[in-house]
Design an enzyme around this catalytic site. Structure first.
Site, short mmCIF file in Angstrom:
data_model
loop_
_atom_site.label_atom_id
_atom_site.label_comp_id
_atom_site.label_asym_id
_atom_site.label_seq_id
_atom_site.Cartn_x
_atom_site.Cartn_y
_atom_site.Cartn_z
N GLY A 47 -4.97 2.93 3.09
CA GLY A 47 -4.88 2.58 1.69
C GLY A 47 -3.85 3.38 0.90
O GLY A 47 -3.70 3.17 -0.29
N CYS A 48 -3.16 4.29 1.55
CA CYS A 48 -2.15 5.09 0.85
C CYS A 48 -0.81 4.36 0.88
O CYS A 48 -0.46 3.73 1.88
CB CYS A 48 -1.99 6.47 1.51
SG CYS A 48 -3.28 7.60 1.08
#
Length: 131
Positions: A47-48
Site C-alpha cells: 500500500g505504499c
C-alpha cells in the site's frame, strides 16, 4: 537512532514545507540501509507509494525495528516513526496514538493521500501482535 524528543524539536522548528522536506532528507541519511536479503516480499509494506520494508524483532517483550525505502522522503518519515516506537514493549506501542504523534511532528502537510495510506499500513504493522 535519533531520539524522539530531539527529532520532534527539529521537525517542529520547520517553518515551511521545504524546510520539512530538507529535514526529512537529512534524517533519511541516519537510517541504516537494509541488505538485499532483507528486502523480501514478507518484509515489504503493502500500500505504499514507494517501496518500504519493515523488520520487527522482539526480544524479552521489547520491539526493535529496521526499515528502509527506495525514497529519501519516506526514509526520513521512517526515522520519525521509528524514533517513537524503538525499544518499547508492544503493549506500550499499542496504547500510543501514532497518527497523533506524527501530526505533532509537522508531517501532515507532507503526507499525500497515497503516502498516508502507506504510513497507516506501517503503523498497523508496528502495532500488530507478532506474526
Amino acid at each position: 537512532m535519533t531520539d524522539a524528543i530531539h527529532l520532534k524539536t527539529q521537525l517542529q522548528a520547520c517553518r515551511s514545507k521545504e524546510d520539512t522536506f530538507k529535514t526529512l532528507v537529512t534524517l533519511s541519511k541516519t537510517l541504516p540501509r537494509l541488505t538485499a536479503e532483507d528486502k523480501t516480499e514478507v518484509n515489504k509494506i503493502k500500500g505504499c507509494e514507494s517501496a518500504v520494508w519493515l523488520i520487527i524483532e522482539e526480544s524479552h517483550g521489547i520491539r526493535h525495528f529496521e526499515a528502509d525505502s527506495d525514497a529519501k522522503l519516506m526514509r526520513g518519515v521512517l526515522v520519525a516513526i521509528l524514533s517513537l516506537v524503538e525499544g518499547k514493549a508492544l503493549t506500550d506501542i499499542q496504547q500510543m496514538d501514532l497518527k497523533a504523534e506524527l501530526a505533532e511532528l509537522n508531517l501532515s502537510s507532507y503526507l499525500t493521500s497515497s503516502r498516508a495510506n502507506g504510513i497507516l499500513a506501517i503503523l498497523e504493522k508496528i502495532q500488530a501482535p507478532k506474526q
